[in-house]
Every structure is written in C-alpha cells, then in structure tokens.
Motif scaffolding. Sequence first.
Motif, PDB file in Angstrom:
ATOM      1  N   SER A   7       0.830  -1.213   0.000  1.00  0.00           N
ATOM      2  CA  SER A   7       0.000   0.000   0.000  1.00  0.00           C
ATOM      3  C   SER A   7       0.858   1.255   0.000  1.00  0.00           C
ATOM      4  CB  SER A   7      -0.910   0.016   1.229  1.00  0.00           C
ATOM      5  OG  SER A   7      -1.568   1.261   1.339  1.00  0.00           O
ATOM      6  N   PRO A   8       0.448   2.289  -0.734  1.00  0.00           N
ATOM      7  CA  PRO A   8       1.184   3.552  -0.685  1.00  0.00           C
ATOM      8  C   PRO A   8       1.121   4.194   0.696  1.00  0.00           C
ATOM      9  CG  PRO A   8      -0.881   3.817  -1.894  1.00  0.00           C
ATOM     10  CD  PRO A   8      -0.691   2.357  -1.681  1.00  0.00           C
ATOM     11  N   PHE A   9       0.192   3.738   1.537  1.00  0.00           N
ATOM     12  CA  PHE A   9       0.082   4.266   2.895  1.00  0.00           C
ATOM     13  C   PHE A   9       1.056   3.568   3.842  1.00  0.00           C
ATOM     14  CE2 PHE A   9      -4.051   4.930   0.879  1.00  0.00           C
ATOM     15  CZ  PHE A   9      -4.230   6.287   1.069  1.00  0.00           C
ATOM     16  N   LYS A  10       1.688   2.502   3.351  1.00  0.00           N
ATOM     17  CA  LYS A  10       2.718   1.768   4.088  1.00  0.00           C
ATOM     18  C   LYS A  10       2.217   1.262   5.440  1.00  0.00           C
ATOM     19  CE  LYS A  10       5.448   2.302   0.695  1.00  0.00           C
ATOM     20  NZ  LYS A  10       5.572   1.169  -0.255  1.00  0.00           N
ATOM     21  N   ARG A  11       1.009   0.755   5.437  1.00  0.00           N
ATOM     22  CA  ARG A  11       0.470   0.117   6.632  1.00  0.00           C
ATOM     23  C   ARG A  11      -0.545  -0.933   6.215  1.00  0.00           C
ATOM     24  NH1 ARG A  11      -4.718   1.535   8.203  1.00  0.00           N
ATOM     25  NH2 ARG A  11      -5.625   3.453   7.326  1.00  0.00           N
ATOM     26  N   ILE A  12      -0.931  -1.747   7.150  1.00  0.00           N
ATOM     27  CA  ILE A  12      -1.969  -2.725   6.904  1.00  0.00           C
ATOM     28  C   ILE A  12      -3.300  -2.154   7.379  1.00  0.00           C
ATOM     29  CG2 ILE A  12      -1.837  -3.925   9.128  1.00  0.00           C
ATOM     30  CD1 ILE A  12      -1.984  -6.574   7.520  1.00  0.00           C
ATOM     31  N   GLY A  13      -4.389  -2.634   6.801  1.00  0.00           N
ATOM     32  CA  GLY A  13      -5.696  -2.129   7.190  1.00  0.00           C
ATOM     33  C   GLY A  13      -6.117  -2.619   8.566  1.00  0.00           C
ATOM     34  N   GLU A  14      -7.162  -1.997   9.088  1.00  0.00           N
ATOM     35  CA  GLU A  14      -7.714  -2.384  10.378  1.00  0.00           C
ATOM     36  C   GLU A  14      -9.139  -2.884  10.179  1.00  0.00           C
ATOM     37  OE1 GLU A  14      -7.330   0.701  13.273  1.00  0.00           O
ATOM     38  OE2 GLU A  14      -5.241   1.118  12.749  1.00  0.00           O
ATOM     39  N   ALA A  15      -9.519  -3.867  10.972  1.00  0.00           N
ATOM     40  CA  ALA A  15     -10.854  -4.451  10.859  1.00  0.00           C
ATOM     41  C   ALA A  15     -11.947  -3.401  10.995  1.00  0.00           C
ATOM     42  CB  ALA A  15     -11.036  -5.545  11.902  1.00  0.00           C
TER      43      ALA A  15
END
Length: 253
Positions: free
Chosen positions: A206-214
């Motif tokens: 991701s360009p946001f450099k993080r993983i998503g949250e539930a």
Amino acid sequence: MSVSTSSPRVVLVTGASGGIGNAAAVAFAEKGNTIAVHYSCSEAKAKATLQAVESAGGSGALFQADLSRVSEIRRLYDEVYSRFGRVDVVFNNAGARGESLIQNTPEELYDSIMDLNVKATFFSLQEAIKRMGQGGVIINNGSVLGTFPWASRVVYCTSKAAVEMLTKCAAKEAGEKGIRVNAVAPGPVVPGMVPPHMVPKFEGLSPFKRIGEAREVASLCVAIASSDMSWVSGQVITVDGAGFCGLQGDLDS
C-alpha cells in the motif's frame, strides 16, 4: 413486510466472534442497533463480542450454528426471527482460509473452505431473501483475492470469486423485493486472518505503508447499510488502501 432503514435495526453478523465480524458488530452497535451475534465454536470470544456490543450502546444475543450445514443456517434464522421478530441487515462474514496448491490440495481442505465461504453464503442469502422485506440490506464479505490470483491460496481465491458473483446475482433477485445486496472486498486487515510473517509484505503493497484495520472494513459495512446508499446494490466495494491496485505476479514470489 418492510423493514426499518433507521436505528434501531436488527443486524445479524455471522462469524462475529473475532476480527472483522467483531468490529462490524461493535460498529453497528454504536448506532444503537440490536446485534444477533453468531458464532460456531468460540463461545468465549462471542461473549466478549456481545459485551463489546453492549458497551458500545447496542444490545443483542448470542446464536450458535455450524454454517457448513444448511439445516443449521435455517435454524439460525428461525432462532433470530423468534427472538427479535425480524432481521433488517445481514452481514455474511463467517469464512475460512487455507494454504495449498492445486496439486496438493486435499478434499477435506477444499470442502471446508468452499462450504463456509460459498455454500454458507449462498444459503444464508436464500434465507435472507425469503424472509426480509422492503428496505432489507445484505452484505457479503468477499476479498481482494476474489480477483487477484494467489497460487498457494487457490481454493480461497476461488471461493471469494464465487462470493462476488453470488452478490451480483442475488442483487438482481432480491432487488425485486426491495432488498439491497452488496459485498465488501477487504485487503489484509488486523485483527483478521493475516499470517504474522506476511504483515510486512502487505504493508509494503500500500502507498500508505500500513496494513488495514478491521474497524475500517466495519465502517464501510455500516455505510453500505445506511439509507444514504439506497441506490447502491450489486456492487463489490474494495477496501484495501490501494494495496492491490495494479499489482502483478504472485504473492509467494
């Protein structure tokens, strides 16, 4: 019978004992809704979800069922309708994953994933469409892997591709009763089913450099169920922080 499109509503969340299911139950509860908290095996986790629902301002009850069996799905709906008198929103969230290439996939793994991801979704849709009325909302939990091929997750990818087509077909049928059907297609999220060793790779996609949250998937579900999206049906909405946009190749490489 028409159903309410404003709070409080009765929301059935399958697989609500953890991950996205837990987050969705809490997010709908924050709107003052009544939550039917479904679980299969993890009663302790389901009780924790119900406590979180009540702490968030909602109310609800626990319902146990093995969704790989059609008779259990019908019993689940019978019990929810008996308890609450109606269901306004269904989030078909329960699912299973597994890792295997085609050449070494045992029948048992194939059946366990397809039964919970496809068969259970299909027959939950059947019960919901039969029973719900005007204004009802059904949301299926798909995955970005429904469109992105991952060789070692072939059964899971195939099952989620089926969920996408089920959603589109069901929207045509259910629309004649005034029921909307959509799907969310999450990328990897925590808490969820992401193997810990894969987290850095997914963060890098991701360009946001993080993983998503539930909770971010849960928020989308609440938005889809709102009357503000009354003209949205038959859609599969990706929520992955642009992580799989334009991605080529295989995640195992």
